[in-house]
Write a protein that holds these residues in place. Structure first.
Motif, mmCIF file in Angstrom:
data_model
loop_
_atom_site.group_PDB
_atom_site.id
_atom_site.type_symbol
_atom_site.label_atom_id
_atom_site.label_comp_id
_atom_site.label_asym_id
_atom_site.label_seq_id
_atom_site.Cartn_x
_atom_site.Cartn_y
_atom_site.Cartn_z
ATOM 1 N N ARG A 77 0.837 -1.204 0.000
ATOM 2 C CA ARG A 77 0.000 0.000 0.000
ATOM 3 C C ARG A 77 0.870 1.252 0.000
ATOM 4 N N SER A 78 0.448 2.251 -0.752
ATOM 5 C CA SER A 78 1.115 3.545 -0.744
ATOM 6 C C SER A 78 0.065 4.633 -0.895
ATOM 7 N N THR A 79 0.452 5.851 -0.540
ATOM 8 C CA THR A 79 -0.438 7.001 -0.653
ATOM 9 C C THR A 79 0.346 8.173 -1.218
ATOM 10 N N ALA A 96 5.102 -3.257 -13.385
ATOM 11 C CA ALA A 96 5.108 -3.385 -11.933
ATOM 12 C C ALA A 96 5.666 -2.151 -11.226
ATOM 13 N N THR A 97 6.295 -1.245 -11.969
ATOM 14 C CA THR A 97 6.923 -0.089 -11.325
ATOM 15 C C THR A 97 6.307 1.252 -11.704
ATOM 16 N N THR A 98 5.676 1.341 -12.857
ATOM 17 C CA THR A 98 5.209 2.633 -13.368
ATOM 18 C C THR A 98 3.688 2.695 -13.427
ATOM 19 N N ALA A 99 3.118 3.706 -12.775
ATOM 20 C CA ALA A 99 1.667 3.876 -12.758
ATOM 21 C C ALA A 99 1.320 5.351 -12.624
ATOM 22 N N VAL A 100 0.104 5.706 -13.052
ATOM 23 C CA VAL A 100 -0.415 7.068 -12.983
ATOM 24 C C VAL A 100 -1.785 7.008 -12.328
ATOM 25 N N ALA A 101 -1.996 7.806 -11.278
ATOM 26 C CA ALA A 101 -3.258 7.787 -10.528
ATOM 27 C C ALA A 101 -3.938 9.140 -10.609
ATOM 28 N N ARG A 114 2.179 10.336 -10.339
ATOM 29 C CA ARG A 114 2.920 9.337 -11.122
ATOM 30 C C ARG A 114 4.026 8.719 -10.274
ATOM 31 N N THR A 115 4.191 7.412 -10.411
ATOM 32 C CA THR A 115 5.286 6.711 -9.758
ATOM 33 C C THR A 115 6.066 5.902 -10.788
ATOM 34 N N THR A 116 7.367 5.806 -10.588
ATOM 35 C CA THR A 116 8.207 4.971 -11.457
ATOM 36 C C THR A 116 8.993 3.953 -10.635
ATOM 37 N N ASP A 117 8.664 3.835 -9.341
ATOM 38 C CA ASP A 117 9.380 2.899 -8.474
ATOM 39 C C ASP A 117 8.426 2.019 -7.669
ATOM 40 N N TRP A 122 5.952 9.167 -5.148
ATOM 41 C CA TRP A 122 5.011 9.681 -6.133
ATOM 42 C C TRP A 122 5.327 11.141 -6.429
ATOM 43 N N THR A 123 5.063 11.534 -7.674
ATOM 44 C CA THR A 123 5.215 12.934 -8.077
ATOM 45 C C THR A 123 3.874 13.449 -8.580
#
Length: 355
Positions: A77-79, A96-101, A114-117, A122-123
């Protein structure tokens, strides 16, 4: 190929069809069921991005983002920073590493992260500066190019575009967007009110107006055409989600969320890219908020909602309910896995079982 034939046979039997020629016939009658996963959260997970049979992401209330890399046995889990009180109603993942919410809400509550890790950090890559904007959904054509859509601003739906995988966004000029109907908006119910196919085609699902419409684009969101559907319209009704197998074949689901068991005009099928819509011969028995095509079986699709899950074997013409549990969104992966997510942290993976 052998795996596809076996799955085809099992699904056909499960929904009352006939196995295709040459497919293996199971010795016993199988059922389609959801294998539930313990996510460790009670958040409502309306956002879902299934990457493979092992990797999936989900997002939802209280800034919740979940990720599994072991087929749902464990979840991390992350926020995103600053999203603790926000609703992350859509998530798009590439691996598994890159997603956009995407978080929803009026004005600056609409944000993109966005996360790449893998969610370790998150940025924030977008925050709405328009008080009347309310972003609902995102979709990506590929790892770089994507769109996000908002409810109407100044009488037209607002669209964002990215060409760097969600690292930056720009507003698409609305010259090519038709006027919105009175009361028209998008439903942020499953992250599927904006969908794409074949590299440049996009569709926006709408509701709230007197007519339930789908807006279609063939140039990555630069210009749009509005089409009336066969789904019921109204203040709480309309098209909640669409799924397109390619630029031509699509399914629209919806209904009225205030009447969850009402199944009048809650599903439509198109064979011409959304230019025209027709009613199925049999439809899901209730409002449905999510829909997805199976990636391996060309005529199989799954629809989900608060009162159950349904499957079609013939491209949307006939539907049969196979589960009565609640889900908000559904997504199928290239390797044939189908995932669903919903209320109280509920996540399931589609399985075949024998009684």
């Amino acid at each position: 190929m052998r795996r596809s034939l076996v799955i085809t046979a099992l699904v056909a039997v499960a929904v009352g069809g006939v196995p295709t020629a040459g497919a293996a016939t199971p010795a016993r009658m199988p059922d389609l069921t959801w294998r539930l996963s313990d996510t460790g959260t009670t958040a409502q997970l309306r956002g879902l991005a299934a990457v493979s049979s092992r990797v999936a992401w989900a997002s939802g209330s209280r800034g919740t983002v979940l990720r599994t890399v072991d087929s749902g046995r464990t979840w991390q889990r992350s926020t995103p920073p600053g999203s603790e009180g926000l609703e992350l109603r859509d998530i798009e993942a590439f691996d598994a590493t890159t997603a956009v919410a995407l978080s929803i809400g009026p004005g600056d509550q609409s944000r993109i992260y966005r996360t790449t890790d893998g969610g370790a950090s998150w940025t924030e890559t977008f925050r709405s500066g328009e008080p009347t904007a309310f972003y609902d959904c995102m979709a990506f054509f590929d790892r770089r190019h994507g769109l996000a859509m908002s409810d109407p601003v100044d009488g037209k739906f607002r669209v964002l575009s990215t060409d760097d995988g969600g690292a930056s966004w720009r507003i698409v000029p609305d010259d090519g967007m038709p006027p919105a109907l009175e009361g028209e908006f998008g439903f942020a119910a499953s992250g599927q009110c904006l969908t794409v196919a074949d590299g440049r085609y996009a569709w926006i699902a709408t509701g709230g107006g007197a007519t339930a419409r789908v807006l279609r684009s063939a140039d990555r969101g630069l210009t749009w055409a509005a089409v009336d559907t066969v789904l019921a319209g109204g203040p709480t009704a309309g098209v909640y989600a669409t799924a397109f197998r390619d630029k031509s074949r699509g399914i629209a689901v919806g209904g009225d969320y205030t009447v969850p068991t009402g199944a009048v005009d809650a599903l439509g099928v198109t064979r011409d890219g959304g230019r025209t819509w027709s009613r199925p011969k049999t439809a899901p028995q209730g409002y449905r908020s999510g829909v997805a095509w199976h990636s391996i079986l060309p005529t199989v699709a799954i629809a989900v909602g608060p009162t159950g899950s349904d499957v079609t074997l013939d491209g949307g013409v006939r539907w049969r309910q196979f589960d009565s549990g609640t889900f908000d969104s559904v997504d199928c992966t290239r390797d044939g896995a189908c995932w669903a997510s919903g209320a109280a942290g509920r996540v399931g993976v589609l399985k075949l079982t024998w009684s």
